[in-house]
Design a protein around this motif. Structure first.
Motif, mmCIF file in Angstrom:
data_model
loop_
_atom_site.group_PDB
_atom_site.id
_atom_site.type_symbol
_atom_site.label_atom_id
_atom_site.label_comp_id
_atom_site.label_asym_id
_atom_site.label_seq_id
_atom_site.Cartn_x
_atom_site.Cartn_y
_atom_site.Cartn_z
ATOM 1 N N GLY A 180 -6.991 5.700 -1.862
ATOM 2 C CA GLY A 180 -6.194 5.061 -2.898
ATOM 3 C C GLY A 180 -7.056 4.629 -4.070
ATOM 4 N N SER B 69 1.585 1.867 9.745
ATOM 5 C CA SER B 69 1.327 3.184 9.167
ATOM 6 C C SER B 69 1.719 4.306 10.113
ATOM 7 C CB SER B 69 -0.156 3.322 8.802
ATOM 8 O OG SER B 69 -0.552 2.321 7.887
ATOM 9 N N LEU C 253 -2.264 8.310 1.981
ATOM 10 C CA LEU C 253 -2.331 7.881 3.378
ATOM 11 C C LEU C 253 -1.912 9.036 4.279
ATOM 12 C CD1 LEU C 253 -2.663 5.727 5.579
ATOM 13 C CD2 LEU C 253 -0.271 5.067 5.174
ATOM 14 N N ASN D 155 -0.022 0.519 5.607
ATOM 15 C CA ASN D 155 -1.020 -0.480 5.252
ATOM 16 C C ASN D 155 -0.372 -1.736 4.678
ATOM 17 O OD1 ASN D 155 -3.919 -0.781 5.425
ATOM 18 N ND2 ASN D 155 -3.914 -0.991 3.208
ATOM 19 N N THR E 179 -0.206 6.426 -1.621
ATOM 20 C CA THR E 179 -0.457 4.990 -1.637
ATOM 21 C C THR E 179 0.019 4.425 -2.979
ATOM 22 O OG1 THR E 179 -2.707 5.420 -2.436
ATOM 23 C CG2 THR E 179 -2.428 5.105 -0.073
ATOM 24 N N GLY F 169 0.798 -1.220 0.000
ATOM 25 C CA GLY F 169 0.000 0.000 0.000
ATOM 26 C C GLY F 169 0.825 1.261 0.000
ATOM 27 N N PHE G 277 -7.266 7.062 4.699
ATOM 28 C CA PHE G 277 -6.641 6.243 3.667
ATOM 29 C C PHE G 277 -7.410 6.457 2.369
ATOM 30 C CE2 PHE G 277 -6.165 2.564 0.977
ATOM 31 C CZ PHE G 277 -4.817 2.230 1.097
#
Length: 429
Positions: free
Chosen positions: A352, A141, A316, A101, A264, A97, A350
């Protein structure tokens, strides 16, 4: 969807380290002083007590233990905690990620549902998050690798499952500097072939004969290692602590402020022909980025059911403000007590872009950007936007240990009892 969980449990645990420099060994229990044998090439005499009830050398430990010094860590130029763990034998770490993550497990256990379900990730002997497999909210993270780190300790299996919660596979403990060594450093770096400017600093010194302090952190800005056309990296962290030693022990106050944003890096479309995976023309999986200055705002509902415009390029974004107290006291007649407490206010988001297919050729129309409304003929693919707000991932942790050492004719016998209490909150939108 919003959920909240809480757990309370008990365990006995302690964290210790030995810092090797210039052929000498210096043991610390997350920073307190103790004696250690001279270092050898394999560091077998290093005192490690992560995942044990008391200090023991790597040679005498019955656990599968690995340790890694900061110099070794930085030599590998890691961009995330997961990349550090790739160098640890018996660990599997997938940076699936970007900088966070990640999927992490130990040899013999599967990666189940992502994250680190079977491994507990700690900072200075306490969990970063009580559970390692929250969706879009993994403990790695909230860990940033910079010069505030002293070293890493990893215990695989063995006592990990009984001396830490949610850790049948092992314990990964990132241990911070505490000003034991006077001095520090400042480093300014600039990416070659990619856009990143970064500043790292750390400094420790005595305040008096028995009191010392440490402060350090990092800050960076830029596109990151993949070209995106947007400033997808920005922010950093600052950490510090003050330690006071007395005849029978020590007490330490610590803090951490983290506010960091990183891109990400999710999977990209590929072609599959005759069972073989290949590259789609113009999309190199090693370099492709879904970031663009032409993304329109992604409209979502927040925890109050109100419409909020979010930026897909935010990637992120993690925030953490924590305060901690650690103390160890010898009570006399073989008795000793220690306490490790921390409160952390964790949150973030988060975001993405994840491809849902390998694309197809056709005629389309640009939806945004300088070519908005103009026709486009070529390959296009459908994508899903993961957009989750981490409203609350805060926790309160307390690890108390009471030990008694008995002197016997044949040696010493140490008994230990511990109480571990935790409260973990989770609110995702």
């Amino acid at each position: 969807m919003k959920t909240r969980t809480a757990q309370r449990g008990c365990m006995a645990a302690a964290v210790a380290l030995a810092m090797l420099q210039l052929g000498t060994a210096q043991a610390q229990s997350a920073g307190d002083t103790a004696s250690a044998a001279p270092a050898d090439g394999l560091n077998l005499e290093r005192i490690v007590v992560t995942g044990t009830t008391g200090g023991t050398s790597k040679m005498k430990s019955s656990n599968s233990v690995s340790s890694m010094e900061l110099d070794t860590i930085l030599h590998n130029a890691p961009t995330s905690a997961a990349e550090v763990l790739r160098s640890v034998p018996g660990l599997r770490a997938e940076s699936s990620g970007g900088e966070g993550n990640a999927n992490i497990t130990v040899r013999g256990l599967p990666i189940s549902a992502g994250g680190a379900r079977y491994v507990q990730i700690q900072e200075d002997g306490l969990p970063v998050l009580q559970f390692g497999d929250f969706n879009f909210t993994t403990p790695d993270s909230f860990i940033k690798i910079d010069s505030t780190l002293d070293h890493l300790e990893v215990v695989r299996g063995g006592s990990a499952s009984t001396l830490a919660t949610n850790s049948p596979g092992g314990i990964i403990n990132f241990i911070s500097k505490n000003g034991k060594e006077k001095g520090g450093s400042v480093a300014i770096s600039r990416g070659l072939g990619y856009d990143q400017t970064r500043v790292d600093f750390d400094y420790g010194a005595p305040l008096s004969e028995r009191t010392r302090f440490f402060i350090g952190g990092s800050w960076r800005t830029g596109e990151g290692i993949r070209h995106s056309g947007v400033n997808s990296e920005k922010g950093g962290q600052i950490r510090g602590n003050v330690t006071h030693e007395f005849d029978s022990g020590f007490v330490r106050l610590s803090f951490k402020h983290l506010d960091d944003q990183s891109p990400t890096a999710l999977p990209v479309p590929v072609s599959v022909r005759n069972g073989r995976i290949g590259e789609i023309a113009g999309i190199d999986p090693r370099k492709a980025s879904f970031y663009s200055p032409f993304w329109v705002p992604d409209m979502v509902l927040n925890k109050d059911n109100q419409r909020v415009a979010t930026n897909v390029n935010d990637g992120l974004h993690v925030k953490s403000d924590s305060v901690g107290v650690e103390a160890s006291v010898k009570l006399g007649q073989g008795w000793s007590v220690s306490e490790n407490f921390r409160y952390a206010d964790n949150s973030g988001r988060f975001t993405g872009v994840f491809p849902s297919n390998s694309g197809s050729d056709g005629s389309y129309v640009f939806a945004s950007g300088p070519n908005q409304g103009k026709p486009y003929i070529g390959r296009a693919f459908s994508a899903v936007v993961f957009n989750t707000s981490i409203d609350d991932a805060s926790n309160t942790l307390s690890d108390t240990k009471l030990a008694k050492t008995f002197v016997l004719d044949s040696g010493k016998l140490t008994t230990t009892a511990g109480l571990y209490l935790s409260q973990q909150k989770l609110g995702l939108t």
